[in-house]
Design an enzyme around this catalytic site. Structure first.
Site, PDB file in Angstrom:
ATOM      1  N   GLU A 153       1.111  -1.095  -4.884  1.00  0.00           N
ATOM      2  CA  GLU A 153       0.030  -0.106  -4.755  1.00  0.00           C
ATOM      3  C   GLU A 153      -0.978  -0.335  -5.870  1.00  0.00           C
ATOM      4  O   GLU A 153      -0.596  -0.621  -7.005  1.00  0.00           O
ATOM      5  CB  GLU A 153       0.652   1.308  -4.819  1.00  0.00           C
ATOM      6  CG  GLU A 153      -0.259   2.432  -5.227  1.00  0.00           C
ATOM      7  CD  GLU A 153      -1.365   2.728  -4.219  1.00  0.00           C
ATOM      8  OE1 GLU A 153      -1.101   2.769  -3.014  1.00  0.00           O
ATOM      9  OE2 GLU A 153      -2.509   2.927  -4.682  1.00  0.00           O
ATOM     10  N   CYS A 193      -4.291   4.194   9.620  1.00  0.00           N
ATOM     11  CA  CYS A 193      -5.132   5.372   9.856  1.00  0.00           C
ATOM     12  C   CYS A 193      -6.427   4.955  10.549  1.00  0.00           C
ATOM     13  O   CYS A 193      -7.338   5.764  10.686  1.00  0.00           O
ATOM     14  CB  CYS A 193      -5.408   6.113   8.552  1.00  0.00           C
ATOM     15  SG  CYS A 193      -6.142   5.064   7.299  1.00  0.00           S
ATOM     16  N   TYR A 249       0.866  -1.193   0.000  1.00  0.00           N
ATOM     17  CA  TYR A 249       0.000   0.000   0.000  1.00  0.00           C
ATOM     18  C   TYR A 249       0.907   1.249   0.000  1.00  0.00           C
ATOM     19  O   TYR A 249       0.834   2.091   0.888  1.00  0.00           O
ATOM     20  CB  TYR A 249      -0.940   0.038   1.209  1.00  0.00           C
ATOM     21  CG  TYR A 249      -1.674  -1.258   1.478  1.00  0.00           C
ATOM     22  CD1 TYR A 249      -2.855  -1.546   0.805  1.00  0.00           C
ATOM     23  CD2 TYR A 249      -1.184  -2.193   2.396  1.00  0.00           C
ATOM     24  CE1 TYR A 249      -3.534  -2.732   1.046  1.00  0.00           C
ATOM     25  CE2 TYR A 249      -1.859  -3.383   2.634  1.00  0.00           C
ATOM     26  CZ  TYR A 249      -3.038  -3.651   1.962  1.00  0.00           C
ATOM     27  OH  TYR A 249      -3.705  -4.825   2.216  1.00  0.00           O
TER      28      TYR A 249
HETATM   29  N1  SAH Z   1       2.035   4.536   2.131  1.00  0.00           N
HETATM   30  C1  SAH Z   1       1.511   5.655   1.396  1.00  0.00           C
HETATM   31  C2  SAH Z   1      -0.001   5.645   1.165  1.00  0.00           C
HETATM   32  C3  SAH Z   1      -0.854   4.979   2.180  1.00  0.00           C
HETATM   33  S1  SAH Z   1      -2.595   5.255   1.920  1.00  0.00           S
HETATM   34  C4  SAH Z   1       1.945   6.951   2.046  1.00  0.00           C
HETATM   35  O1  SAH Z   1       2.504   6.946   3.144  1.00  0.00           O
HETATM   36  O2  SAH Z   1       1.732   7.999   1.452  1.00  0.00           O
HETATM   37  C5  SAH Z   1      -3.143   3.651   1.432  1.00  0.00           C
HETATM   38  C6  SAH Z   1      -2.843   3.319  -0.010  1.00  0.00           C
HETATM   39  O3  SAH Z   1      -3.331   2.011  -0.268  1.00  0.00           O
HETATM   40  C7  SAH Z   1      -3.505   4.219  -1.034  1.00  0.00           C
HETATM   41  O4  SAH Z   1      -2.502   4.731  -1.879  1.00  0.00           O
HETATM   42  C8  SAH Z   1      -4.463   3.307  -1.795  1.00  0.00           C
HETATM   43  O5  SAH Z   1      -4.578   3.619  -3.173  1.00  0.00           O
HETATM   44  C9  SAH Z   1      -3.806   1.954  -1.614  1.00  0.00           C
HETATM   45  N2  SAH Z   1      -4.683   0.776  -1.715  1.00  0.00           N
HETATM   46  C10 SAH Z   1      -5.981   0.681  -1.345  1.00  0.00           C
HETATM   47  N3  SAH Z   1      -6.418  -0.587  -1.506  1.00  0.00           N
HETATM   48  C11 SAH Z   1      -5.374  -1.313  -1.975  1.00  0.00           C
HETATM   49  C12 SAH Z   1      -5.200  -2.689  -2.311  1.00  0.00           C
HETATM   50  N4  SAH Z   1      -6.204  -3.565  -2.198  1.00  0.00           N
HETATM   51  N5  SAH Z   1      -3.993  -3.090  -2.722  1.00  0.00           N
HETATM   52  C13 SAH Z   1      -2.962  -2.206  -2.851  1.00  0.00           C
HETATM   53  N6  SAH Z   1      -3.075  -0.892  -2.549  1.00  0.00           N
HETATM   54  C14 SAH Z   1      -4.257  -0.447  -2.107  1.00  0.00           C
END
Ligand code: SAH
Length: 466
Positions: free
Chosen positions: A335, A410, A314
């Site tokens: 991601e 979060c 993620y």
């Molecule tokens: N680590 C990053 C963003 C975290 S927010 C930072 O610190 O900025 C969570 C992220 O998970 C988002 O970018 C969202 O698009 C992604 N996401 C949501 N569902 C997902 C899934 N099933 N598999 C992979 N990524 C996912």
């Protein structure tokens, strides 16, 4: 028997705060949630809604206020809904957030003994947001910027939002002035007529630059030069003016179609010394000052010394991945949003970071595949959205057998649920710490370290269970 009735008045004492920031009172043991109240408040309330297991109410009169209250410094607080805790002093806000994390870990995660460090609070509790969106519309026949009234799309005029940059007010006023002087109408989503939908701003903490994005329903703006002229006079911090075009009959916040009216196409910001370029629709952390503190702790938990393979699940635009890459042997980022992965690759290239590989795919699909293909991360970092991770991803992580799992969250409830799964599969919750990325709101971020139990620790636990 439910002991409360809709529209009836009751006198209650607030004894806790729920995870959405509402005060909680009990009437004959029945739970009532009352927004904008504080622990210790004695209040008269009216019941607004009654459900099977709880009711909601609103304050009619504060009979005796909690000692934790502070003066409300925002005239829009009652109606806006953007902040939930602004009426509570900041130290108490931090205590509330810490106890939200603690309760989740204890009750949902069923952990007994664990180390929960104190919350890391923010130096700036106002003006911390680097991204703001202001709808433009009409109120009493005047063109205004503002916020939507609760549960409607009626715009309430806003003087200023204390969470965003102080310059936003002047930027918005310049747009309204341009519209009034040049007869440029605001977009009406009901009739699909009019031009300007909203103003959207992004600011860089590092450079101070501001990107002003004007979202419109047309491919060009009448007398655009007049708008540019006004905006560049607002502040020399404005380095980019963008027209964001959405000709469709929908009201999506921002489209993919951008035209640079003046200045740069992108602005840049940095996190832990890594530069990130930000376009109108890039993801970027909303409060970089606090994000840096959170990432520092995540990296401290990961304890990297250039010998580890890391998997960052993620990963968004790769912010954690790229910060970790400097201290690791290699980093794989995963991601689901393709555009975010394009940004991650671009940011890796721009920062001359060569030990990262990014995959645009869902975690539940790609992580098991990568592990089955023989990837053996020493450290897994995961930062899922509010709904948390899932069994497929977590099981694959367990099979990969990393020494450390750093979980950034979060949502304490899903963190606690996922940490329990990992604890039942050979990991111990070693430490947890909350970070306040969004002062005055009920949002809370947590970083946890889960460490692999060694085989002797396993035996000890099995013995205890006997
Ligand atoms: N680590 C990053 C963003 C975290 S927010 C930072 O610190 O900025 C969570 C992220 O998970 C988002 O970018 C969202 O698009 C992604 N996401 C949501 N569902 C997902 C899934 N099933 N598999 C992979 N990524 C996912």
């Amino acid at each position: 028997m439910i002991p409360v009735e809709k529209n009836k008045e009751y006198t209650v004492l607030i004894n806790s705060v729920s995870s959405d920031g509402s005060g909680v009172a009990h009437i004959d043991g029945f739970t009532v949630f009352i927004p904008q109240t504080s622990i210790g408040d004695k209040i008269k309330i009216r019941i607004d809604d009654v459900k099977k297991r709880f009711a909601t109410g609103s304050v009619i009169e504060i009979i005796s206020p909690s000692a934790n209250r502070r003066d409300i410094d925002c005239e829009h607080y009652n109606l806006c809904g953007g902040c939930q805790l602004r009426h509570i002093n900041y130290d108490t806000q931090l205590e509330i957030k810490r106890s939200i994390i603690e309760n989740a870990i204890r009750r949902i995660g069923k952990f007994g003994n664990f180390t929960l460090n104190n919350m890391t609070g923010a130096e700036n509790t106002n003006r911390y947001r680097n991204k703001m969106v202001f709808p433009i519309g009409y109120c009493k026949n005047r063109t205004v910027f503002g916020f939507y009234a609760p549960k409607t799309h009626d715009i309430i005029p806003l003087s200023d939002c204390l969470l965003g940059d102080a310059m936003n007010k002047s930027i918005n006023n310049a747009v309204i002035e341009y519209m009034t002087e040049n007869n440029v109408s605001a977009y009406d989503e009901k009739t699909h007529s009019g031009i300007i939908r909203r103003v959207f701003t992004r600011t860089s903490l590092k450079t101070g630059e501001i990107m002003a994005v004007i979202c419109a329903s047309t491919v060009s703006l009448p007398a655009a030069e007049k708008l540019i002229d006004k905006l560049i006079k607002v502040s020399d911090r404005i380095s980019s003016i963008i027209l964001n075009i959405n000709t469709e009959k929908n009201n999506f916040a921002i489209s993919e179609n951008n035209v640079t009216l003046w200045g740069k196409d992108e602005i840049s910001d940095s996190l832990l010394g890594i530069e990130f370029t930000i376009s109108p629709q890039s993801f970027f952390q909303i409060n970089p000052a606090q994000t840096e503190k959170l990432y520092k702790k995540a990296l401290e938990f990961a304890d990297l010394d250039k010998s580890q393979n890391v998997m960052d699940i993620y990963c968004g635009i790769g912010t954690i991945s790229l910060c970790a890459a400097k201290k690791a042997k290699s980093v794989i980022g995963v991601e689901i949003v393709e555009r975010a992965i394009e940004d991650a690759r671009k940011n890796a290239f721009n920062n001359n970071i060569q030990n990262t590989v990014f995959y645009a795919d869902s975690a539940e699909n790609i992580v098991p595949k990568l592990i089955n293909q023989g990837e053996t991360p020493d450290v897994v970092i995961l930062d899922p959205p509010r709904k948390g991770s899932d069994k497929a991803t977590l099981s694959a992580i367990v099979r990969a057998n990393p020494q450390k799992i750093v979980y950034v969250s979060c949502n304490p409830a899903t963190l606690a649920r996922d940490a329990r799964f990992l604890a039942d599969n050979g990991y111990s919750l070693t430490a947890a710490q909350g970070f306040d990325l969004f002062p005055h709101t009920a949002h809370v971020e947590t970083v946890c370290l889960l460490s692999k139990l060694h085989s002797d620790q396993h035996i000890e636990i099995e013995l205890q269970m006997d």
